[in-house]
Design an enzyme around this catalytic site. Structure first.
Site, PDB file in Angstrom:
ATOM      1  N   ASP A   1      41.316  38.913  27.197  1.00  0.00           N
ATOM      2  CA  ASP A   1      39.874  38.992  27.023  1.00  0.00           C
ATOM      3  C   ASP A   1      39.554  40.478  26.846  1.00  0.00           C
ATOM      4  OD1 ASP A   1      37.123  38.193  27.035  1.00  0.00           O
ATOM      5  OD2 ASP A   1      37.008  38.863  29.113  1.00  0.00           O
TER       6      ASP A   1
ATOM      7  N   ASP B   1      35.946  42.383  27.334  1.00  0.00           N
ATOM      8  CA  ASP B   1      35.038  42.976  28.312  1.00  0.00           C
ATOM      9  C   ASP B   1      35.464  42.611  29.729  1.00  0.00           C
ATOM     10  OD1 ASP B   1      32.920  44.079  26.456  1.00  0.00           O
ATOM     11  OD2 ASP B   1      32.907  41.985  25.839  1.00  0.00           O
TER      12      ASP B   1
ATOM     13  N   ASP C   1      38.773  37.755  33.032  1.00  0.00           N
ATOM     14  CA  ASP C   1      38.031  38.059  34.258  1.00  0.00           C
ATOM     15  C   ASP C   1      36.900  37.064  34.493  1.00  0.00           C
ATOM     16  OD1 ASP C   1      36.428  38.993  32.107  1.00  0.00           O
ATOM     17  OD2 ASP C   1      35.361  40.330  33.475  1.00  0.00           O
TER      18      ASP C   1
END
Length: 232
Positions: A26, A28, A178
């Site tokens: 991922d 960000d 996250d």
């Protein structure tokens, strides 16, 4: 003295981990710390489109990993916010920071022969522009945005697309994210998932409840799961 760097869920009993040939990240909250930029861009977009009052960025942040238009629909906010949000995100891109340890991680993974990709909630052009601006784009064989698949996260489409482009089977890859949407997307594609905890998270418990296969406290922890790819 040896010490553990990776926390494995108690239910995980299979220690026969296949050699990884690829890592899907991922963006960000994993590769880059863009939360301050997001907050400012979101506030400006909210003021332009909705009007006065505090922009509900904390609620927005709980949905990160999803495509921006999908978040707007979930939050019952105008889709017209996308244009100023994207505009301001581009304008503020120079303020985005790369997390400590990420550059060293990417270098090591590439030296070890792993193929790397990004699967992000951002649009593809915006993700590639940001990575290029930060000097990280050459590390990734592919950078895929949510606008480039039929169904964005938490659907598995973006991870499956990354696997197809990388020409790697699911059992030879791992995804680092996250957000629960990252974990769900990985699981749906049959890919092992790693929860990244180096960014400040609003609700670590919610992320862990998503059932990651491993929990990483710092970028270098991933290296224990990604030895060099055998030659030949």
């Amino acid at each position: 003295m040896a010490f553990p760097i990776v926390d494995r869920p108690a239910a995980a009993t299979d220690t026969s981990t296949p050699v990884r040939h690829a890592v899907i990240f991922d963006l960000d909250g994993v590769v880059v710390d863009s939360f301050a930029v997001m907050s400012e861009a979101f506030a400006i977009a909210y003021a332009e489109v909705v009007g006065d009052g505090p922009a509900p960025f904390e609620e927005y942040r709980r949905h990160l990993g999803r495509y921006f238009p999908d978040i707007m629909r979930i939050m019952n906010l105008p889709l017209a916010m996308e244009e100023p949000f994207v505009r301001e995100s581009y304008r503020l891109a120079d303020q985005v920071q790369v997390f400590d340890g990420i550059l060293e991680l990417l270098l090591t993974l590439r030296v070890r022969g792993l193929r790397l990709a990004v699967a992000t909630g951002k649009s593809g052009p915006r993700a590639r522009s940001l990575l290029d601006r930060l000097g990280l784009l050459p590390f990734f064989a592919h950078v895929i945005g949510s606008d480039e698949v039929a169904r964005p996260k938490p659907a598995p489409d973006i991870v499956r697309h990354a696997l197809n482009l990388l020409d790697v089977p699911p059992e030879r890859a791992i995804m680092v994210g996250d957000a629960p949407t990252d974990l769900a997307s990985a699981r749906g594609a049959g890919v092992a998932s790693a929860a990244a905890l180096w960014a400040p998270l609003e609700d670590v418990g919610e992320l862990l409840a998503g059932g990651p296969d491993v929990v990483l406290h710092r970028p270098a922890d991933l290296l224990a799961l990604c030895p060099a790819v055998p030659a030949g």
